[in-house]
Design a protein around this motif. Structure first.
Motif, PDB file in Angstrom:
ATOM      1  N   THR A   1      20.290  34.987  -1.093  1.00 38.37           N
ATOM      2  CA  THR A   1      19.543  34.273  -2.309  1.00 38.37           C
ATOM      3  C   THR A   1      18.035  34.985  -1.988  1.00 38.37           C
ATOM      4  OG1 THR A   1      19.224  32.459  -0.881  1.00 38.37           O
ATOM      5  CG2 THR A   1      20.801  32.354  -2.445  1.00 38.37           C
ATOM      6  N   THR A   2      17.532  35.240  -0.617  1.00 39.62           N
ATOM      7  CA  THR A   2      16.254  35.615  -0.355  1.00 39.62           C
ATOM      8  C   THR A   2      16.519  36.965   0.611  1.00 39.62           C
ATOM      9  OG1 THR A   2      15.296  33.316  -0.633  1.00 39.62           O
ATOM     10  CG2 THR A   2      14.027  35.130   0.217  1.00 39.62           C
TER      11      THR A   2
ATOM     12  N   THR B   1      26.649  29.380   4.301  1.00 36.89           N
ATOM     13  CA  THR B   1      26.361  29.544   5.847  1.00 36.89           C
ATOM     14  C   THR B   1      27.119  30.621   6.234  1.00 36.89           C
ATOM     15  OG1 THR B   1      28.037  27.806   6.139  1.00 36.89           O
ATOM     16  CG2 THR B   1      25.763  27.161   6.023  1.00 36.89           C
TER      17      THR B   1
ATOM     18  N   THR C   1      13.086  37.496   7.494  1.00 36.43           N
ATOM     19  CA  THR C   1      13.992  36.386   7.217  1.00 36.43           C
ATOM     20  C   THR C   1      14.638  36.410   5.855  1.00 36.43           C
ATOM     21  OG1 THR C   1      12.068  35.150   8.362  1.00 36.43           O
ATOM     22  CG2 THR C   1      13.768  33.911   6.820  1.00 36.43           C
TER      23      THR C   1
ATOM     24  N   ASP D   1      19.285  34.103  10.865  1.00 41.17           N
ATOM     25  CA  ASP D   1      18.609  34.222   9.433  1.00 41.17           C
ATOM     26  C   ASP D   1      17.467  34.653   9.848  1.00 41.17           C
ATOM     27  OD1 ASP D   1      17.423  32.148  10.443  1.00 41.17           O
ATOM     28  OD2 ASP D   1      17.794  31.079   8.605  1.00 41.17           O
ATOM     29  N   THR D   2      16.626  34.798  10.850  1.00 38.77           N
ATOM     30  CA  THR D   2      15.312  35.409  11.157  1.00 38.77           C
ATOM     31  C   THR D   2      15.582  36.115  12.300  1.00 38.77           C
ATOM     32  OG1 THR D   2      14.380  33.437  10.647  1.00 38.77           O
ATOM     33  CG2 THR D   2      13.139  34.747  11.847  1.00 38.77           C
TER      34      THR D   2
ATOM     35  N   ALA E   1      17.842  34.262   3.288  1.00 44.15           N
ATOM     36  CA  ALA E   1      18.572  33.043   2.897  1.00 44.15           C
ATOM     37  C   ALA E   1      19.638  33.348   2.181  1.00 44.15           C
ATOM     38  CB  ALA E   1      17.417  32.300   1.889  1.00 44.15           C
TER      39      ALA E   1
END
Length: 666
Positions: free
Chosen positions: A28-29, A51, A45, A80-81, A47
């Motif tokens: 999504t990001t 999950t 990062t 995610d980061t 998104a």
């Protein structure tokens, strides 16, 4: 292992190609481009809509991607980061993430990492020393920086790096480079030297072999050198003697302003060798005596210039009789020695000193400044003389020559004095009183003038004119009068008694009875008694009294001599309530202050109890001049309007009576 890695990447690529349609449903990001400074942490990062599992990859060209593992510059490679430690090695690197789901996988868009370098200040180069009257330029290996001085009172610096001195000292020059990642600085220490003026060397310039001296320069530092092998010098100016001779010690001081050279010539000496001196044993005053030494270069000395002096060449001149020590002192930096010898200086007989007259049987002493001679008398029947001491004794009236002869290096010399022998003149007689009162004076008159007065003890004193003053009463002294002429002294004496006003002592009976006569044991017994109240006590003879009734009375005893009058008072009586054996004698229970006085005084009556006393004041003939009542044990102020004289103060109470004498002087 490498085959497994290729297989993994291939599998990932296949999954991506077969599941492009799943990306929009999973990521999504996307990660975004990051710009950071070297040494910091960059973070990417992403998104997702659900999950999935994440795997981060990197690529340097956007075509070939490598899967990351935690460690080194990376951490969070499956989260995610993604965290990346920024450095030049990762500058321009691209990063993406693969999101895995059971139904497939999807890849994010890539993001680029830009790493900006930290600022570098470079290295400063140039002259570390600059003269106060000059300047110097500094450079740096990198450009774009800014120059500054940490102490502008010592030096300033321009934007181009030109250093201009202001004062002598040290300054730290700073070069600063700044960019978006911070500031970096480099430092360069510059010493501003002062202009050089000549500074000579100071310190001793002689030293012994194997010893050392310390030379100092007006400059701090410098290079020390010695010109030859006679001496060596350390880096701090310590000079050591090596061999005998001379050497030149040099200090060369250099700074950015120039060079100063200072030198000193030092002499290296060898230990001295002791020598000896020789010369005559004696010399006559006024004559010369040459002394010599076995070594040269020393100094001649005399310990007593009044006996002998010595010049630079060892020539001694006799001055006066005595013994002089002649010394030869030789010294250098290695030590000193002294050679000594004694010289007897004699002289001819001088003028004889002493009295030229003596009395028969008396002595005088003659002397001469020349010692060691012999005394003789030309006529021993008139006077004799001790050959060694010069003591002359008068024998008979007349004259004789007393001769003094001395034999020494000056030869035989003599001198004489005419001695007159006679009888001392008589001291005459003394006339005057044989006694003197204490504090008074008498004059003793001699029949022969110009004598000397003395006394034999301190009971009296005598002046130069024969005035004798009594000092201690009741003692005898002797006045001595001495008359002296050329033939001796004669003495006459006079005994003097130092008298004083009478000292009264009276013995009283222990008890009294009415009608019984009592004789008083008084000393001295030449005085007179007086009863202040005849109706109580009456004197029936000079020293005998009778108590005729009860009561108290003052008995007054008066004694006079050539030095004055003494008066004492005694109180006797019987109380009206006491039998005949109860009589008492009281004395000194009345206190008068001051006494003597001008008629005004303080009266205190001591009593065992506080009561009122009747005070009666009478004159010396028994007349009452005042009568008052005062309390006992308390001072009372009394004023008598009576002429000067002696008055009796009697105080009576129920417990007794007491009396005191008061002397009024107006």
């Amino acid at each position: 292992m490498r085959k497994l890695f290729y297989f993994s990447n291939l599998l990932t690529l296949c999954l991506i190609l077969s599941s492009v349609s799943l990306k929009a449903q999973t990521i999504t990001t996307d990660p975004t481009n990051q710009t950071v400074c070297s040494g910091s942490i960059a973070q990417f990062t992403v998104a997702a809509s659900d999950t999935p599992s994440f795997v981060w990859q990197k690529s340097s060209d956007g075509t070939i991607w490598d899967t990351l593992t935690n460690g080194g510059a990376y951490s969070g490679v499956t989260t995610d980061t993604l965290s990346v430690a920024a450095s030049a090695a990762v500058n321009g690197m691209m990063y993406r993430v693969i999101a895995y789901k059971p139904t497939g996988a999807g890849a994010s868009e890539s993001a680029t990492l830009t790493v900006n370098p930290l600022p570098v200040a470079g290295t400063i180069s140039g002259a570390a020393n600059v003269c106060l009257t000059s300047s110097t330029t500094l450079t740096n290996t990198v450009g774009g920086g800014t120059w500054s001085s940490t102490d502008p009172s010592i030096a300033t610096i321009s934007a181009s790096g030109n250093v201009v001195p202001v004062a002598v000292g040290m300054d730290s020059i700073l070069y600063t480079v700044t960019n978006g990642c911070g500031t970096a600085s480099s430092y360069f220490m510059v010493t501003v030297d002062g202009t050089i003026s000549h500074a000579p060397l100071s310190g001793p310039t002689t030293l012994c072999v194997a010893s050392y001296i310390n030379l100092t320069s007006g400059h701090v530092g410098g290079v020390w050198t010695a010109s030859n092998g006679n001496a060596t010098v350390s880096s701090t100016g310590i000079v050591s003697g090596v061999t005998a001779g001379m050497d030149t010690i040099t200090n060369t001081y250099t700074n950015s302003c120039g060079t100063d050279v200072a030198s000193a010539v030092v002499t290296v000496e060898t230990p001295i060798t002791a020598g000896a001196i020789s010369g005559p044993a004696a010399v006559c005053a006024g004559s010369l005596a040459p002394f010599t030494a076995t070594v040269t270069g020393g100094v001649w000395l005399s310990n007593d210039a009044s006996v002998a002096t010595v010049d630079l060449f060892g020539m001694v001149t006799g001055r006066g009789q005595g013994i002089a020590v002649i010394s030869y002192l030789f010294s250098n930096s290695c030590g000193s020695f002294t050679a000594m010898d004694t010289l007897q200086v004699d002289r001819t007989v001088s003028i004889i000193t002493g009295d030229d007259s003596v009395g028969i049987g008396m002595n005088v002493t003659l002397s001469d400044s020349v010692v060691g001679g012999t005394w003789t008398s030309n006529d021993v029947s008139t006077a004799t003389v001790d050959p060694v001491t010069g003591v002359v004794t008068g024998i008979a009236t007349g004259t004789t020559n007393i001769v003094y002869t001395a034999t020494n290096i000056c030869g035989v010399s003599s001198n004489f004095i005419v001695m007159h022998v006679g009888v001392p003149g008589a001291a005459g007689t003394l006339t005057g009183a044989d006694s003197v009162c204490v504090g008074s004076s008498i004059t003793i008159v001699p029949t022969v003038a110009d004598g000397v007065w003395t006394v034999t003890n301190p009971s009296a004193s005598v002046s130069a004119t024969g005035v004798v003053t009594g000092l201690i009463g009741g003692r005898r002294d002797t006045v001595v009068y001495t008359v002296t002429d050329g033939f001796g002294s004669s003495v006459i004496k006079k005994a003097i008694y130092v008298n004083q006003p009478p000292v009264i002592h009276v013995g009283f009976p222990a008890t009294f009875a009415l009608g019984t006569p009592y004789t008083l044991a008084d000393t001295p017994s030449t005085g007179t008694w007086f009863s202040t109240v005849d109706s109580i006590a009456t004197f029936i003879s000079g020293h005998t009294f009778v108590l005729t009734r009860t009561g108290y009375v003052d008995l007054i005893y008066t004694v006079s001599n050539t030095c004055g009058t003494s008066i004492d008072t005694f109180t006797v009586g019987l109380p009206s309530t006491v039998g005949v054996n109860g009589a008492i004698v009281s004395q000194n229970t009345v206190t008068i202050f001051p006494n003597p006085n001008n008629g005004s005084f303080s009266l205190t009556i001591a009593s065992a109890v506080n009561e009122v006393a009747n005070v009666v004041v009478t004159n010396m003939i028994g007349e009452v001049v005042s009568e008052i009542k005062v309390p006992t044990n308390t001072p009372a102020d009394i004023t008598l309007s009576q002429p000067a004289g002696i008055y009796m103060v009697s105080a009576s109470t129920g417990n007794g009576k007491s009396t005191a004498r008061v002397v009024v002087t107006k």
